[in-house]
Enzyme design. Structure first.
Site, short mmCIF file in Angstrom:
data_model
loop_
_atom_site.label_atom_id
_atom_site.label_comp_id
_atom_site.label_asym_id
_atom_site.label_seq_id
_atom_site.Cartn_x
_atom_site.Cartn_y
_atom_site.Cartn_z
N HIS A 197 0.85 -1.19 0.00
CA HIS A 197 0.00 0.00 0.00
C HIS A 197 0.89 1.24 0.00
CE1 HIS A 197 -3.64 -2.37 1.65
NE2 HIS A 197 -3.76 -2.17 0.35
N ALA A 198 0.67 2.09 -0.99
CA ALA A 198 1.60 3.18 -1.28
C ALA A 198 1.81 4.14 -0.11
CB ALA A 198 1.10 3.94 -2.50
N ARG A 252 -3.19 4.98 -2.11
CA ARG A 252 -3.07 3.63 -1.53
C ARG A 252 -2.79 2.56 -2.59
NH1 ARG A 252 -5.85 0.14 2.53
NH2 ARG A 252 -6.99 -1.52 1.49
N SER A 330 0.67 -0.53 7.51
CA SER A 330 0.35 0.32 8.65
C SER A 330 -1.09 0.81 8.44
CB SER A 330 1.31 1.51 8.76
OG SER A 330 1.03 2.50 7.79
N TYR A 331 -1.82 1.28 9.45
CA TYR A 331 -1.36 1.41 10.80
C TYR A 331 -2.32 0.66 11.70
CZ TYR A 331 -5.13 4.89 11.05
OH TYR A 331 -6.36 5.51 10.97
N GLU A 404 0.75 -4.95 11.02
CA GLU A 404 0.29 -3.56 10.91
C GLU A 404 1.13 -2.73 11.87
OE1 GLU A 404 -1.85 -2.24 8.89
OE2 GLU A 404 -2.94 -3.95 8.09
ZN LIG Z 1 -1.88 -1.66 4.03
#
Ligand SMILES: [Zn+2]
Length: 444
Positions: A197-198, A252, A330-331, A404
């Site tokens: 996820h960016a 994302r 994250s998060y 995460e």
């Molecule tokens: Zn993610």
């Protein structure tokens, strides 16, 4: 806790663009606490309201997590990002329905501006003489991370090799570092990826911190690379990562080709959620979106994205060697064990849980960071097409986890850069602990 099996319905935020860069001036992050099933339903209805489309979004991964609060009451919460033009209206609706909330971030743009310190030209030059520019004091662009992978391979050729496993949709290299002391692939291996996820910048930063410790401080723990091979990919979605630096801090998805969407008239939308795109129970339920304009768009088909396909192809050719799969996001400070796609536990769950527990214990011992451990379906919500489920269900990797990383919402995705080192240290402690437990116990 109440479970809500529903698509996130997170519409890509339509923030004002200023000179090509998306501004989040006046955007607020609210943590809302629905305390009854009715309030939860009301909240979901609110978020889906048409007048909020593109203006209110659920920051994913924190949706309705239950966390024991100070007064020992288990509570559910969701983090909502609101654009300034609908904030007053949203707050009125929450008040009218008796749903309490806190403001976590008062002005998101300010948080973004203070997240990453500016580049110090003198330091930059000094560091570049060492062969790479990567530091763990700020978040770096893809080229700096890439130069660090190359630097390790050139500086430690006896144990490090790079491999390009494919190209992103915009033509960037999908590159990983292999760390091995030899053995022709007969040793067990650990896979670690980051940056799927960016916008989750702490993830690539933490993965490179793990590379630093593993390789450059190998003398402190030679057994970690003598007994195990490592495949480490710090930026699994380089197009999205670069876009989150250059244009939209909250991007994302991947950046694959524009898809027209009827609901949005002439608007075309880019990218696919690369953690809903894996070919294991892909798109089976409503836990991901078929709408190209949402943040959790699963893609037109499983493995539509060259990034996820390349990773899967590589892992499948080494599926008998790879024993542990780790993917860093994250998060929310959670160590997630499959399954994520259903409310059920896989074969070998007990062993998976015990190994994860070793990691969490070691992590928490560093500075007391509190992690929750359990399945994604237990702690968050069900979602299909995620990489950890695929690694377990298709590749047959026994120990598959999503971590995460911090925090729990004070900064959310825009974690200040001074947190990189402490997060790196505690996560590295966890990785060391599970590796040692795995090799010492010679678990199958
Ligand atoms: Zn993610």
């Amino acid at each position: 806790m109440l479970l809500y099996t529903v698509s996130l319905c997170v519409l890509t935020m339509v923030a004002a663009q200023d000179g090509g860069v998306v501004s989040y001036e006046g955007y607020q992050l609210l943590r809302v606490y629905p305390s009854t099933a009715q309030q939860l339903g009301t909240l979901m209805d609110l978020v889906r309201r048409r007048r909020y489309e593109g203006l209110v979004s659920l920051w994913s991964q924190q949706l309705f997590a239950s966390r024991t609060s100070a007064n020992n009451r288990t509570e559910q919460s969701a983090d909502l990002l609101s654009a300034p033009q609908v904030l007053e209206d949203l707050v009125e609706q929450l008040d009218a329905n008796g749903i309490s909330y806190d403001v976590l971030i008062h002005n998101l743009e300010e948080a973004i501006q203070s997240e990453n310190p500016p580049i110090d030209p003198e330091n930059d030059e000094l560091e570049s003489r060492g062969g790479h520019r990567l530091t763990w004091r700020r978040y770096h662009r893809y080229k700096d991370i890439d130069s660090y992978i190359e630097y390790l391979a050139i500086t430690y050729p006896d144990i490090c090799q790079t491999e390009v496993i494919g190209k992103s949709s915009q033509g960037r290299d999908l590159k990983l570092l292999k760390v091995s002391t030899g053995g022709d692939g007969n040793k067990p291996a650990i896979w670690i990826d980051g940056g799927l996820h960016a916008r989750e910048w702490i993830s690539p930063a933490t993965v490179t911190y793990i590379m630093l410790q593993l390789v450059e401080f190998r003398d402190l723990h030679p057994e970690l690379i003598d007994s195990v091979d490592w495949y480490i990919m710090p930026v699994a979605n380089p197009d999205g990562y670069e876009y989150s630096h250059s244009t939209d801090r909250l991007w994302r998805k991947t950046r694959s080709g524009a898809k027209a969407n009827k609901r949005w008239g002439k608007r075309t939308c880019y990218g696919v959620d690369p953690n809903r795109n894996w070919d294991f129970h892909w798109g089976e339920d409503r836990s991901s979106s078929s709408d190209a304009c949402t943040d959790d768009f699963r893609g037109p088909k499983a493995f539509s994205e060259p990034e996820t396909k390349a990773m899967a192809d590589f892992i499948l050719t080494r599926k008998d060697q790879i024993k542990i799969y780790l993917t860093l996001h994250s998060y929310s400070q959670m160590w997630l064990v499959p399954w994520g796609y259903k409310n059920d536990k896989p074969k070998g769950y007990y062993d998976m849980y015990i190994l994860a527990e070793k990691g969490v214990e070691a992590l928490e011992a560093v500075r007391g960071t509190d992690y929750l451990l359990g399945t994604a379906a237990e702690l968050l919500y069900t979602a299909s097409g995620a990489s950890d489920d695929w690694a377990k269900g298709v590749a047959g990797i026994k120990y598959s986890y999503t971590i995460e990383l911090p925090d729990t919402g004070s900064h959310g995705f825009v974690l200040p850069a001074h947190e990189i080192e402490p997060v790196g240290q505690e996560t590295w402690a966890a990785v060391k602990a599970i590796t040692r437990h795995f090799t010492d116990a010679r678990v199958p």
